[in-house]
Write an enzyme that holds these catalytic residues in place. Structure first.
Site, PDB file in Angstrom:
ATOM      1  N   CYS A   1      22.436   2.316  30.525  1.00 49.87           N
ATOM      2  CA  CYS A   1      22.010   1.061  31.163  1.00 49.87           C
ATOM      3  C   CYS A   1      22.900  -0.105  30.709  1.00 49.87           C
ATOM      4  O   CYS A   1      22.883  -0.492  29.541  1.00 49.87           O
ATOM      5  CB  CYS A   1      20.553   0.809  30.798  1.00 49.87           C
ATOM      6  SG  CYS A   1      19.936  -0.834  31.200  1.00 49.87           S
TER       7      CYS A   1
ATOM      8  N   CYS B   1      20.998  -3.091  29.277  1.00 49.70           N
ATOM      9  CA  CYS B   1      20.483  -2.732  27.943  1.00 49.70           C
ATOM     10  C   CYS B   1      21.559  -2.932  26.882  1.00 49.70           C
ATOM     11  O   CYS B   1      21.299  -3.490  25.815  1.00 49.70           O
ATOM     12  CB  CYS B   1      20.023  -1.276  27.918  1.00 49.70           C
ATOM     13  SG  CYS B   1      18.654  -0.883  29.007  1.00 49.70           S
TER      14      CYS B   1
END
Length: 147
Positions: free
Chosen positions: A70, A73
């Site tokens: 991600c 993230c």
């Protein structure tokens, strides 16, 4: 009269420590592994260590549910680490990799990542999906703990 204590789970060996309130601000160490109870950085949790920190600690727990693939993230990771330096010892910051702990992601109905979930007293008190900066993480956490 007995001295008031808090239960704090060690971020290294995950042992529950009884910490007298008088020692709260004196950089306490774990009674088992002798490493600092508060290192100013998030602790990576799997399903079993998550349960210990959630249920056996009196310190509120802020969890970043994330995954290595991600992009947002990974972008938020340095801000989350910086927030840990500001929020500890009042809040324990933790990271749960949803790829390695899919049971936790399912249990807490994590639908998008990153998602921050704040727990206090073993129960969820707030949740925020999407990447945030350090200042926003700190403000959001303090606001929900104060309210």
């Amino acid at each position: 009269m007995t001295e008031s204590t808090l239960h704090v789970v060690c971020p290294h060996c995950h042992t529950t420590n009884r910490l007298p309130l008088a020692h709260w601000s004196s950089a306490p160490d774990c009674g088992r592994c002798h490493r600092p109870l508060f290192a100013g950085q998030p602790v990576a949790l799997d399903e079993s260590s998550f349960e210990r920190h959630l249920l056996r600690s009196d310190v509120p727990l802020l969890v970043d549910f994330w995954a290595p693939w991600c992009g947002p993230c990974r972008m938020m990771a340095p801000a989350f680490e910086a927030a840990a330096r500001q929020l500890e010892p009042q809040v324990r910051l933790a990271k749960v990799n949803t790829e390695e702990a899919p049971g936790l992601a399912a249990r807490y109905q994590i639908r998008s990542i990153p998602t921050l979930v704040l727990f206090s007293g073993g129960r969820e008190v707030a949740r925020q999906a999407g990447a945030m900066g350090q200042g926003d993480i700190v403000r959001w956490t303090r606001a929900h703990l104060a309210g």
